[in-house]
Every structure is written in structure tokens, then in C-alpha cells.
Scaffold this active site. Structure first.
Site, mmCIF file in Angstrom:
data_model
loop_
_atom_site.group_PDB
_atom_site.id
_atom_site.type_symbol
_atom_site.label_atom_id
_atom_site.label_comp_id
_atom_site.label_asym_id
_atom_site.label_seq_id
_atom_site.Cartn_x
_atom_site.Cartn_y
_atom_site.Cartn_z
ATOM 1 N N THR A 168 -34.324 40.686 -1.853
ATOM 2 C CA THR A 168 -35.696 40.486 -1.398
ATOM 3 C C THR A 168 -35.705 39.972 0.042
ATOM 4 O O THR A 168 -36.698 39.392 0.483
ATOM 5 C CB THR A 168 -36.437 39.483 -2.310
ATOM 6 O OG1 THR A 168 -35.663 38.278 -2.411
ATOM 7 C CG2 THR A 168 -36.662 40.055 -3.695
ATOM 8 N N ARG A 209 -33.641 41.473 3.529
ATOM 9 C CA ARG A 209 -33.728 42.574 4.479
ATOM 10 C C ARG A 209 -32.927 43.754 3.929
ATOM 11 O O ARG A 209 -31.803 43.589 3.439
ATOM 12 C CB ARG A 209 -33.189 42.160 5.862
ATOM 13 C CG ARG A 209 -34.148 41.291 6.659
ATOM 14 C CD ARG A 209 -35.396 42.075 7.051
ATOM 15 N NE ARG A 209 -36.351 41.289 7.801
ATOM 16 C CZ ARG A 209 -37.370 40.616 7.280
ATOM 17 N NH1 ARG A 209 -37.536 40.593 5.965
ATOM 18 N NH2 ARG A 209 -38.223 39.953 8.044
ATOM 19 N N GLU A 247 -36.645 51.791 5.015
ATOM 20 C CA GLU A 247 -37.982 51.831 4.418
ATOM 21 C C GLU A 247 -39.039 52.075 5.511
ATOM 22 O O GLU A 247 -38.846 51.671 6.661
ATOM 23 C CB GLU A 247 -38.283 50.522 3.683
ATOM 24 C CG GLU A 247 -38.336 49.299 4.600
ATOM 25 C CD GLU A 247 -38.644 48.007 3.865
ATOM 26 O OE1 GLU A 247 -39.714 47.440 4.146
ATOM 27 O OE2 GLU A 247 -37.819 47.565 3.041
ATOM 28 N N HIS A 295 -41.659 46.301 -0.681
ATOM 29 C CA HIS A 295 -41.699 45.184 0.265
ATOM 30 C C HIS A 295 -42.914 44.302 -0.010
ATOM 31 O O HIS A 295 -43.693 43.956 0.884
ATOM 32 C CB HIS A 295 -41.724 45.699 1.708
ATOM 33 C CG HIS A 295 -41.174 44.714 2.698
ATOM 34 N ND1 HIS A 295 -40.350 45.075 3.740
ATOM 35 C CD2 HIS A 295 -41.323 43.367 2.808
ATOM 36 C CE1 HIS A 295 -40.031 44.006 4.449
ATOM 37 N NE2 HIS A 295 -40.608 42.955 3.896
#
Length: 354
Positions: free
Chosen positions: A254, A256, A285, A303
Site C-alpha cells: 500500500t 508505492r 498504474e 490506489h
């Protein structure tokens, strides 16, 4: 800090005539759009305007005339921006991470860069545990089983008892510590790798310290990543390190996306090292590999770990207040100054948690 004028208990939201403040976001991100909150905080101290920057038009940033920038993570600021933006006096990253900014180029021109690392600690820690619990208790598979008309408890497979499992934390900063405390409450044993955290902190917290990342990976049933992205941590988990993980271990990220080499992860999952993966961030992403979207042992969220209604308000407010403090010349207390790189990654942030 000087407070903008108030109307009926609320700060004035009309455009100011002071320094220009631009709020930079990418298309479709949906973080700011109208920037009403930023205007309400900054008020008459500055003239606030949002700017959506498509990836193909980022060259326009090089000619952007603004005194201050509030920057979201979809928009990078490179050396060319700072070379061609002589009016820029400061940048505030509306995020924990700041790897999308050329920090050295900014400081070479006397432009301070701040970030907001404190706003979403609880949300990210909770999301980390949620990913783990959903994977460990096979909630996705059970949901599909029931939707298909089934009602057999054996569809859960062979889950483990959580108590006694080892949770390995990579980066014991604010978020890493919050995750470790939550894991401990579930009865897991906590180990961590963080070469820059205080010696002896493990005694105060009741955790086990691993001085080598490879050892942590080999001994942990669950590994969660809580480090910033720097040149030193990019692909921290490459093919070799993924292979060192316990068979059928769970990997959670959670922090990078590029901490994990996404090109190596597919083969690692095939070997069940790790056996399952929970990702809120993915390298490249929002363009993530099709195989990852469909993988039966991968749980991916877009994200979103940082988000709750209060956390987003807090983040935007802190970033705007930091701009106010820069405008008035007061010490910036609503955000944290990014350290200038010395030679390579700054030792205080090279592998610390975000």
C-alpha cells in the site's frame, strides 16, 4: 498563521489578488477539479486556480507562470519545469510520496518542496489489514461461490489460523507502525526491517528486528511494504527477493507500486512465492497488466488506501495551509519539508515508511 477573512464563520472563497496558486492534477483523477476547498483555505491571500494536465501536454508546465503549486501525484515536475518557471516560490505535494518531483532541481533554484505525510495513516493501515484479511479468509472466492448459488463452507479451502503467524513490516515509520500494532492485535508476531529506525525500538514495542531484508522475507508469513520510492528502493522486491519469500506467503503493498518489480511478480506468483498478493499500488498504474487484473490469487484496489472523506479533506486543507504559511512568511507547520538529496538518497528517508 494569518487567517483569511471570514464570512458567517467560513473563510472567504472569492479569488484573491495576491500570489498565484495553481493546483495541478491529472485527467480523471478527481482529487480537486474545482479547487473550492483550497480557495476557502487560502482566501484573499492568493489567487487559486486548478489545472488539469494531460500526460501528452505536460510540456505546457514548462511555461507555467505560478508563484506556488499544490501538486497531486499524477503530475510530475521535472528539471525542465524548474528551469523555465522563475516565478515559482514553492511546491506542496498533496501526498505522502514525492518521487514525482525533481527535488534536486528545485533546491538548485532555491524552491522549497513540501509533502504531507501525516494525513492518512489510519486509512492506509486499515486498508493494509483489509487486503490481508480478505486474502487470508478467501472472501473473494466465497463471495463468488455464494453468487453462483453455492452454500458450502468448504469453499473457503484451507485457511490458516492467524495467531502465531509472522507479519514482516518493511519500513517501520508512521504507517508501518500502525500496521504492526493492528497485526499484533490479531495475535500475529511482528518482525520488521528498517535500517534507519532507532536501535532498541524493538524492545519498547515488543517486535523482532531483522537486520537483513532477505531474512525478513524468508521468515515472514505476511510481508507488507511501507517505504517511500527512491532510487534505493525502486524494485526493492525484484525476482531474486520475491523468490526468497516463504512459499504461500502473502505480500501486501500500500506504499508505492515500483517497490515491486511487476515484471517479476507474475512468475513469482506462479511459483507461489508469494502465494497471494494484495496491491493498492502497482508499477505503471493506472495501466496495470491484464494478467494481474484477472489473477485468482491477486486482490487489487485502485490506489484507494489513503481515502476516507475526512482524510481527503485533511490532506487538501494541510496542503493549502502550507501555501498560506509560505505566502505570509511564517514557518511551515502544516506540511513537512522534503530533504535535499546529498549524494544518493537521503539516509533519513531512503527506506523509511511513508
Amino acid at each position: 498563521m494569518a487567517t483569511p477573512p471570514c464570512v458567517n464563520g467560513r473563510r472567504e472563497t472569492t479569488h484573491g489578488t495576491g500570489p498565484s496558486v495553481v493546483v495541478l492534477d491529472g485527467p480523471g483523477a478527481g482529487y480537486v477539479e474545482g479547487a473550492e476547498l483550497e480557495r476557502s483555505v487560502i482566501g484573499s491571500l492568493g489567487d487559486v486556480r486548478p489545472l488539469i494536465v494531460p500526460p501528452r501536454e505536460r510540456g505546457l508546465l514548462q511555461d507555467l507562470a505560478a508563484d506556488y503549486a499544490i501538486l497531486w501525484h499524477r503530475v510530475p515536475l521535472d528539471a525542465a519545469f524548474f528551469e523555465r518557471s522563475p516565478s515559482c516560490r514553492g511546491v506542496v505535494c498533496a501526498s505522502v510520496g514525492y518521487d514525482h518531483v525533481d527535488i534536486e532541481a528545485a533546491y538548485d533554484r532555491g524552491i522549497p518542496v513540501y509533502h504531507v505525510p501525516y494525513y492518512g495513516t489510519e486509512e492506509v493501515a486499515d486498508h493494509t489489514l483489509a487486503l490481508f484479511l480478505a486474502l487470508e479468509r478467501r472472501l473473494g472466492a466465497l463471495q463468488e461461490h455464494v453468487r453462483d448459488g453455492g452454500w458450502d463452507w468448504r469453499a473457503i479451502g484451507d485457511p490458516r489460523r492467524l495467531r502465531g503467524l509472522v507479519w514482516g513490516v518493511v519500513g517501520l515509520g508512521r504507517i508501518g507502525l500502525a500496521v504492526a500494532q493492528r497485526a499484533q492485535a490479531f495475535g500475529l508476531r511482528v518482525a520488521f526491517f528498517d535500517p534507519y529506525n532507532h536501535p532498541g525500538i524493538e524492545k519498547a514495542l515488543g517486535f523482532e528486528r531483522c537486520h537483513a531484508l532477505d531474512r525478513l522475507l524468508a521468515e515472514s508469513d505476511v510481508v507488507s511494504l511501507h517505504a517511500p520510492l527512491t532510487p534505493d528502493t525502486r524494485h526493492l522486491l525484484d525476482a531474486g527477493r520475491l523468490h526468497r519469500m516463504k512459499r504461500d506467503a502473502v505480500l501486501i503493498n500500500t506504499a508505492r507500486g515500483a517497490l515491486i518489480d511487476i515484471s517479476a511478480l507474475e512468475d513469482a506468483l506462479a511459483e507461489r512465492r508469494p502465494g497471494r498478493v494484495g496491491l493498492d499500488v502497482v508499477e505503471g498504474e493506472p495501466d496495470i497488466p491484464p494478467w494481474l487484473r484477472a489473477h485468482p490469487r491477486a486482490l487489487v484496489s485502485p490506489h484507494a488506501a489513503f481515502y476516507s472523506v475526512p482524510s481527503l479533506v485533511e490532506l487538501r486543507t494541510r496542503a493549502a495551509e502550507a501555501v498560506c504559511q509560505m505566502i505570509t512568511g511564517e514557518p511551515v507547520t502544516s506540511a513537512v519539508a522534503v530533504p535535499r538529496p546529498a549524494s544518493g538518497p537521503h539516509p533519513s528517508v531512503a527506506r523509511r515508511a511513508g
